[in-house]
Design a protein around this motif. Structure first.
Motif, PDB file in Angstrom:
ATOM      1  N   MET A  13       0.856  -1.200   0.000  1.00 43.79           N
ATOM      2  CA  MET A  13       0.000   0.000   0.000  1.00 43.79           C
ATOM      3  C   MET A  13       0.884   1.239   0.000  1.00 43.79           C
ATOM      4  SD  MET A  13      -1.307  -0.539   3.865  1.00 43.79           S
ATOM      5  CE  MET A  13      -0.858  -2.257   3.819  1.00 43.79           C
ATOM      6  N   GLY A  14       0.300   2.355  -0.464  1.00 41.85           N
ATOM      7  CA  GLY A  14       1.091   3.557  -0.669  1.00 41.85           C
ATOM      8  C   GLY A  14       1.448   4.309   0.602  1.00 41.85           C
ATOM      9  N   SER A  15       0.695   4.074   1.683  1.00 47.07           N
ATOM     10  CA  SER A  15       0.915   4.851   2.902  1.00 47.07           C
ATOM     11  C   SER A  15       0.368   4.081   4.103  1.00 47.07           C
ATOM     12  CB  SER A  15       0.180   6.195   2.786  1.00 47.07           C
ATOM     13  OG  SER A  15       0.151   6.860   4.034  1.00 47.07           O
ATOM     14  N   ASP A  16       0.882   4.400   5.291  1.00 42.82           N
ATOM     15  CA  ASP A  16       0.307   3.774   6.485  1.00 42.82           C
ATOM     16  C   ASP A  16      -1.136   4.225   6.684  1.00 42.82           C
ATOM     17  OD1 ASP A  16       1.104   6.364   7.078  1.00 42.82           O
ATOM     18  OD2 ASP A  16       1.636   5.907   9.150  1.00 42.82           O
ATOM     19  N   SER A  17      -1.503   5.363   6.090  1.00 39.64           N
ATOM     20  CA  SER A  17      -2.894   5.824   6.223  1.00 39.64           C
ATOM     21  C   SER A  17      -3.866   4.920   5.439  1.00 39.64           C
ATOM     22  CB  SER A  17      -3.038   7.281   5.767  1.00 39.64           C
ATOM     23  OG  SER A  17      -2.708   7.402   4.405  1.00 39.64           O
ATOM     24  N   ASP A  18      -3.331   4.027   4.596  1.00 38.44           N
ATOM     25  CA  ASP A  18      -4.178   3.083   3.837  1.00 38.44           C
ATOM     26  C   ASP A  18      -4.459   1.800   4.621  1.00 38.44           C
ATOM     27  OD1 ASP A  18      -4.030   4.802   1.604  1.00 38.44           O
ATOM     28  OD2 ASP A  18      -2.212   3.818   0.874  1.00 38.44           O
ATOM     29  N   LEU A  19      -3.790   1.643   5.748  1.00 39.88           N
ATOM     30  CA  LEU A  19      -3.816   0.344   6.430  1.00 39.88           C
ATOM     31  C   LEU A  19      -5.212  -0.099   6.855  1.00 39.88           C
ATOM     32  CD1 LEU A  19      -2.215  -2.062   7.454  1.00 39.88           C
ATOM     33  CD2 LEU A  19      -1.824  -0.820   9.585  1.00 39.88           C
ATOM     34  N   HIS A  44       5.460   6.760  -5.779  1.00 37.57           N
ATOM     35  CA  HIS A  44       5.958   8.125  -5.963  1.00 37.57           C
ATOM     36  C   HIS A  44       7.012   8.510  -4.941  1.00 37.57           C
ATOM     37  CE1 HIS A  44       1.687   8.542  -7.618  1.00 37.57           C
ATOM     38  NE2 HIS A  44       2.500   8.504  -8.644  1.00 37.57           N
ATOM     39  N   ARG A  45       6.770   8.095  -3.678  1.00 33.90           N
ATOM     40  CA  ARG A  45       7.643   8.554  -2.607  1.00 33.90           C
ATOM     41  C   ARG A  45       8.825   7.610  -2.364  1.00 33.90           C
ATOM     42  NH1 ARG A  45       2.592   9.584   1.480  1.00 33.90           N
ATOM     43  NH2 ARG A  45       2.073  11.723   0.905  1.00 33.90           N
ATOM     44  N   ALA A  46       8.668   6.350  -2.768  1.00 31.33           N
ATOM     45  CA  ALA A  46       9.741   5.372  -2.490  1.00 31.33           C
ATOM     46  C   ALA A  46       9.808   4.327  -3.607  1.00 31.33           C
ATOM     47  CB  ALA A  46       9.484   4.699  -1.150  1.00 31.33           C
ATOM     48  N   GLY A  68      -2.735  -1.414  -3.162  1.00 33.10           N
ATOM     49  CA  GLY A  68      -3.782  -0.426  -2.888  1.00 33.10           C
ATOM     50  C   GLY A  68      -3.192   0.952  -2.672  1.00 33.10           C
ATOM     51  N   ALA A  69      -3.769   1.953  -3.342  1.00 34.30           N
ATOM     52  CA  ALA A  69      -3.295   3.330  -3.154  1.00 34.30           C
ATOM     53  C   ALA A  69      -4.438   4.293  -3.446  1.00 34.30           C
ATOM     54  CB  ALA A  69      -2.105   3.615  -4.059  1.00 34.30           C
ATOM     55  N   GLY A  70      -4.286   5.501  -2.905  1.00 32.14           N
ATOM     56  CA  GLY A  70      -5.296   6.529  -3.149  1.00 32.14           C
ATOM     57  C   GLY A  70      -4.723   7.684  -3.953  1.00 32.14           C
ATOM     58  N   GLY A  71      -5.569   8.622  -4.342  1.00 32.60           N
ATOM     59  CA  GLY A  71      -5.126   9.794  -5.097  1.00 32.60           C
ATOM     60  C   GLY A  71      -4.630   9.428  -6.487  1.00 32.60           C
ATOM     61  N   ASP A  93     -10.258   5.377  -1.296  1.00 35.73           N
ATOM     62  CA  ASP A  93     -10.975   6.660  -1.256  1.00 35.73           C
ATOM     63  C   ASP A  93     -10.361   7.575  -0.192  1.00 35.73           C
ATOM     64  OD1 ASP A  93     -11.811   4.842   0.615  1.00 35.73           O
ATOM     65  OD2 ASP A  93     -13.913   5.381   0.534  1.00 35.73           O
ATOM     66  N   SER A  94      -9.065   7.836  -0.321  1.00 34.78           N
ATOM     67  CA  SER A  94      -8.361   8.590   0.715  1.00 34.78           C
ATOM     68  C   SER A  94      -8.169  10.067   0.366  1.00 34.78           C
ATOM     69  CB  SER A  94      -6.990   7.950   0.952  1.00 34.78           C
ATOM     70  OG  SER A  94      -6.256   7.905  -0.252  1.00 34.78           O
ATOM     71  N   SER A  95      -8.585  10.471  -0.828  1.00 33.76           N
ATOM     72  CA  SER A  95      -8.297  11.843  -1.256  1.00 33.76           C
ATOM     73  C   SER A  95      -9.575  12.688  -1.254  1.00 33.76           C
ATOM     74  CB  SER A  95      -7.726  11.819  -2.668  1.00 33.76           C
ATOM     75  OG  SER A  95      -8.784  11.677  -3.592  1.00 33.76           O
TER      76      SER A  95
HETATM   77  C1  RP5 Z   1      -1.293   7.757  -1.671  1.00 31.94           C
HETATM   78  O1  RP5 Z   1      -1.577   8.983  -1.108  1.00 31.94           O
HETATM   79  C2  RP5 Z   1      -1.458   6.770  -0.562  1.00 31.94           C
HETATM   80  O2  RP5 Z   1      -1.780   5.513  -1.085  1.00 31.94           O
HETATM   81  C3  RP5 Z   1      -2.556   7.345   0.276  1.00 31.94           C
HETATM   82  O3  RP5 Z   1      -3.824   6.775  -0.050  1.00 31.94           O
HETATM   83  C4  RP5 Z   1      -2.554   8.820  -0.103  1.00 31.94           C
HETATM   84  C5  RP5 Z   1      -2.280   9.733   1.056  1.00 31.94           C
HETATM   85  O4  RP5 Z   1      -1.084   9.346   1.704  1.00 31.94           O
HETATM   86  P1  RP5 Z   1      -0.624  10.050   3.053  1.00 31.94           P
HETATM   87  O5  RP5 Z   1      -0.402  11.502   2.728  1.00 31.94           O
HETATM   88  O6  RP5 Z   1      -1.725   9.849   4.056  1.00 31.94           O
HETATM   89  O7  RP5 Z   1       0.647   9.351   3.453  1.00 31.94           O
HETATM   90  O8  RP5 Z   1      -0.004   7.691  -2.195  1.00 31.94           O
END
Ligand code: RP5
Length: 185
Positions: A13-19, A44-46, A68-71, A93-95
């Motif tokens: 996943m793209g971020s710990d906020s996706d967990l 993008h970040r790593a 899984g990733a958002g944005g 749906d994190s954005s």
């Molecule tokens: C995406 O950006 C991640 O998958 C996540 O859903 C979203 C926001 O990431 P954070 O800013 O919370 O780390 O790359």
């Protein structure tokens, strides 16, 4: 690595906020007894970390990857570009655009680089775990039997809920499901 410790599915996943969403995929795999490895590695970040994680799980014998990733969700697409394993993409749906952005970014892959995209959010993450199990079940009778039992239980649960609803309302039949009539005036 001992055979019993080998992961069969990789979850990234793209971020710990996706967990909290991607945990649904892990839970589904656990329910079917499928071993997995889960990590965070943003496209993008790593990107270097993502590339080396893919190589690592390939070496460990992973057969399906869930991403899984958002944005601007390029994660699943980049994974599919780096491996020939089947890749399941979960748009999150994190954005501020509530997942429309990640849905389009995940599903609209160019020809030649497939990503099997599931629904946005928690239902998608859960289905990603089930779909990965279905892929593995093509060559694993035990998993195939568990999937059949799971499907049967779902339909039995609906049967039970329907009976409970019908009993609560007092009678069964179409009219039990009619909305209340509009108040006059
Ligand atoms: C995406 O950006 C991640 O998958 C996540 O859903 C979203 C926001 O990431 P954070 O800013 O919370 O780390 O790359």
């Amino acid at each position: 690595m001992k055979e019993s410790n080998r992961p069969r599915v990789g979850i990234v996943m793209g971020s710990d906020s996706d967990l909290s969403t991607m945990e649904q995929a892990a839970t589904a795999l656990s329910e079917f007894g499928v071993s997995y490895r889960m990590t965070i590695a943003s496209a993008h970040r790593a990107p270097d970390r993502l590339r080396s994680w893919i190589k690592e799980v390939e070496t460990q014998g992973v057969q399906v990857i869930i991403a899984g990733a958002g944005g601007a969700a390029h994660l699943a697409g980049v994974v599919a570009a780096e491996t020939v394993l089947p890749v399941i993409g979960v748009p999150l749906d994190s954005s501020p655009l509530s997942g429309w952005d990640s849905l389009l970014a995940t599903v609209q892959m160019p020809g030649g680089v497939p990503v099997a995209t599931v629904a946005v959010g928690k239902a998608g993450a859960k289905n990603a775990g089930i779909l990965a199990t279905r892929i593995l079940a093509l060559q694993d009778d035990t998993l195939a039997k568990r999937l059949v039992a799971y499907r049967l239980k779902m339909s039995e649960d609906i049967e039970k809920k329907a009976k409970e609803l019908e009993q609560r309302i007092g009678f069964s039949g179409q009219s039990a499901l009619k909305p209340p009539s509009k108040p006059v005036g």
